[in-house]
Design a protein around this motif. Structure first.
Motif, short mmCIF file in Angstrom:
data_model
loop_
_atom_site.label_atom_id
_atom_site.label_comp_id
_atom_site.label_asym_id
_atom_site.label_seq_id
_atom_site.Cartn_x
_atom_site.Cartn_y
_atom_site.Cartn_z
N GLY A 58 -80.89 63.29 45.60
CA GLY A 58 -80.22 62.28 46.40
C GLY A 58 -81.21 61.54 47.27
N ASP A 76 -73.61 62.92 46.67
CA ASP A 76 -73.02 61.99 45.74
C ASP A 76 -71.71 61.43 46.31
OD1 ASP A 76 -72.56 64.92 45.17
OD2 ASP A 76 -70.84 64.07 44.11
N SER A 101 -85.86 58.47 47.06
CA SER A 101 -85.06 59.39 46.27
C SER A 101 -85.81 60.72 46.13
CB SER A 101 -84.81 58.78 44.89
OG SER A 101 -84.04 59.65 44.11
#
Length: 155
Positions: A58, A76, A101
């Motif tokens: 994430g 998410d 990321s």
């Protein structure tokens, strides 16, 4: 001719810098878990994952400013995140990781804090940050889910 050579040299240097800046940076141990687990799944059923090795991925939404000893990874699902914590000094994450990321691997640790433990922790954190703490905001026990980190890759 000199101008053309200078421009070409600059373009080559700029291209090399851009490629290097975009390459993934590895921290700690190499990742061994192949399939990521959704952060939302871990947070929905923390006891199911307690003590289990997982890989999560994430955006890095925050970084420990004091020692770089943790990163917070977004889930998410909106407004969810998990802390990827490492032992102080083992891995140091740069502030520049924020917004990038990440894939992170480690063991899930679930801790339940009593109301009293939360108040004590809140007072300590407020003293360190030189802010006020309102104990009346603590209503009952709280479950904390962390990923005890071993390795990460930040892109």
């Amino acid at each position: 001719m000199k101008t053309l050579l200078s421009v070409l040299t600059l373009l080559v240097l700029f291209s090399a810098t851009s490629v290097l800046a975009g390459s993934p940076k590895k921290y700690g141990k190499a990742l061994s878990v192949k399939s990521p687990t959704k952060v939302s799944e871990i947070l929905a059923e923390p006891s199911k994952y307690d003590g289990k090795r997982v890989l999560v991925q994430g955006p890095v939404v925050d970084v420990c400013e004091a020692r770089g000893c943790w990163i917070e990874l977004g889930s998410d699902k909106e407004f969810e995140s998990i802390i990827f914590k490492v032992d102080d000094g083992v891995i140091t994450f740069p502030m520049s990781a924020k917004g990038k990321s990440a894939k992170a691997e480690g063991v899930i640790k679930v801790t339940v804090l009593s109301k009293e433990e939360q108040i004590e922790r809140g007072k300590k954190q407020a003293a360190e940050a030189k802010t006020e703490f309102d104990a009346s905001t603590i209503k009952g026990p709280k479950t904390i889910v962390r990923l005890m980190g071993e390795g990460a890759v930040i892109e």
